[in-house]
Design a protein around this motif. Structure first.
Motif, mmCIF file in Angstrom:
data_model
loop_
_atom_site.group_PDB
_atom_site.id
_atom_site.type_symbol
_atom_site.label_atom_id
_atom_site.label_comp_id
_atom_site.label_asym_id
_atom_site.label_seq_id
_atom_site.Cartn_x
_atom_site.Cartn_y
_atom_site.Cartn_z
ATOM 1 N N TYR A 76 -6.569 3.172 -2.544
ATOM 2 C CA TYR A 76 -7.958 3.205 -2.107
ATOM 3 C C TYR A 76 -8.431 4.651 -2.086
ATOM 4 O O TYR A 76 -7.632 5.595 -2.151
ATOM 5 N N ARG A 109 -0.246 -0.912 0.695
ATOM 6 C CA ARG A 109 0.249 -1.318 -0.618
ATOM 7 C C ARG A 109 -0.803 -1.094 -1.702
ATOM 8 O O ARG A 109 -0.460 -0.857 -2.864
ATOM 9 N N ARG A 110 -2.052 -1.194 -1.339
ATOM 10 C CA ARG A 110 -3.098 -1.020 -2.341
ATOM 11 C C ARG A 110 -3.576 0.422 -2.348
ATOM 12 O O ARG A 110 -3.530 1.123 -1.332
#
Length: 377
Positions: free
Chosen positions: A246, A243-244
């Motif tokens: 990076y 979801r994030r």
């Protein structure tokens, strides 16, 4: 949808949308921000449940009382057949893992129906049971000594332990050497040396590549060559599980492979207007982004071409990346970030220590002098 986003739904034999299932799948896709592929998997599971209900004359709102019979139907009835008739020595058509995946979808669907008043309340008790936390770690219990209760699925099959293995470095080299294009070589390296998932690989955009020593001119403060992994809607159905967003450093092999591929890509005029990094270069539709399934097809061909003794999957290359990080001395928090995991525990299943590292671990254990003298006598 009008926005261009897509999801899967369920229709009956008359091609009418099953309204409750459709609402559930829309909430799953857009309300819970799940991937399109997740809505597909859940839609297929719900469709099997509703199919069983129709063909056995059951009301789907109360059929949860006989989930054991549904599991038997799943195990022995091929898709498209009628009611199951089990004879001596009947071979299962679905394995334990597949049946459990269908049950996950059905439980979520029935829970949604209960909450929305489309199924009676007792259905929750038919598919879940209350389990206290006395047999769980203390952190799951309340501070005042009280007990938290959680719902536990009533129905599931024990799956055989088939742990995912890492692809060996020798297998990665063999796959790399079997590639016939710069694009395919880049795919192998993105999976095995950057640790991307299959969908993350084909979801990369050219704007995700920051390959300068100093990337501040690109509006990025990360130093050195790296890739950005971002969750977004993609026309090819690719979806980043993380979801994030990076970033992952790219070593010189990956940078060199990118340079060689971009030269190859430039020879395809149809690819010039696409921001996707990996596009179809050798078969129509030329210039369109590669779908995730194309990576699986590529690996099947590479395994056959390389003459490997076993089938190596794209995800095994991601396991190679995590394991090689651990073998080289990387800390768990470093592995967690590089693999895009939200928790360190998510990284642990990816770590398969090499035989040499296990030997080194044993050799580091000190030997008491008394034991050494006793053995030498």
């Amino acid at each position: 949808m009008p926005s261009g986003s897509r999801y899967w739904t369920v229709i009956d034999d008359e091609l009418h949308v099953m309204s409750v299932a459709d609402r559930f799948l829309r909430e799953l896709r857009f309300g819970r921000d799940r991937a399109e592929s997740t809505s597909e998997a859940y839609a297929r599971g719900v469709a099997l449940f509703l199919c069983w209900c129709v063909r056995t004359g059951r009301d789907w709102t109360t059929a949860a009382a006989e989930m054991g019979l549904f599991m038997t139907w799943l195990k022995y009835t091929p898709t498209g057949d009628g009611q199951v008739v089990i004879g001596p020595g009947a071979a299962p058509v679905r394995g334990e893992a597949r049946i459990n995946a269908v049950l996950v979808a059905v439980r979520a669907f029935l829970s949604f129906a209960v909450v929305n008043g489309q199924a009676p309340q007792w259905v929750l008790g038919a598919i879940y049971e209350l389990a206290d936390t006395r047999d769980l770690p203390l952190e799951t219990q309340s501070e005042d000594g009280g007990l938290f209760y959680r719902l536990r699925a009533r129905h599931s099959l024990k799956e055989p332990e088939t742990a995912m293995d890492r692809a060996s470095d020798e297998e990665i080299v063999a796959l790399f050497m079997a590639c016939r294009s710069a694009r395919d070589r880049l795919i192998v390296l993105l999976l095995s040396r950057v640790g991307l998932r299959r969908s993350q690989t084909v979801g990369l955009r050219r704007s995700d590549l920051h390959l300068l020593p100093d990337n501040r001119s690109l509006g990025c403060d990360v130093e050195g060559a790296h890739l950005h992994v971002t969750r977004r809607e993609n026309a090819n159905g690719a979806w980043s599980k993380s979801r994030r967003s990076y970033s992952v450093p790219a070593d010189f092999l990956v940078v060199q492979a990118i340079d060689q591929y971009l030269l190859e890509r430039h020879q395809c005029p149809e690819a010039s207007n696409s921001d996707f990094l990996l596009v179809n270069l050798f078969r129509p539709p030329l210039g369109e982004p590669m779908p995730p399934g194309a990576v699986n097809e590529l690996f099947k061909a590479l395994c056959a071409r390389a003459g490997l003794a076993r089938s190596v999957t794209p995800h095994m290359c991601r396991h190679t990346f995590g394991s090689n990080l651990a073998d080289s001395g990387a800390l768990l928090d470093e592995i967690q970030h590089l693999m895009g995991h939200a928790s360190p525990t998510s990284s642990q299943p990816y770590l398969h220590p090499s035989v040499s590292r296990l030997r080194q671990a044993v050799d580091r254990v000190p030997t008491p002098r008394v034991l050494a003298e006793g053995v030498s006598r």
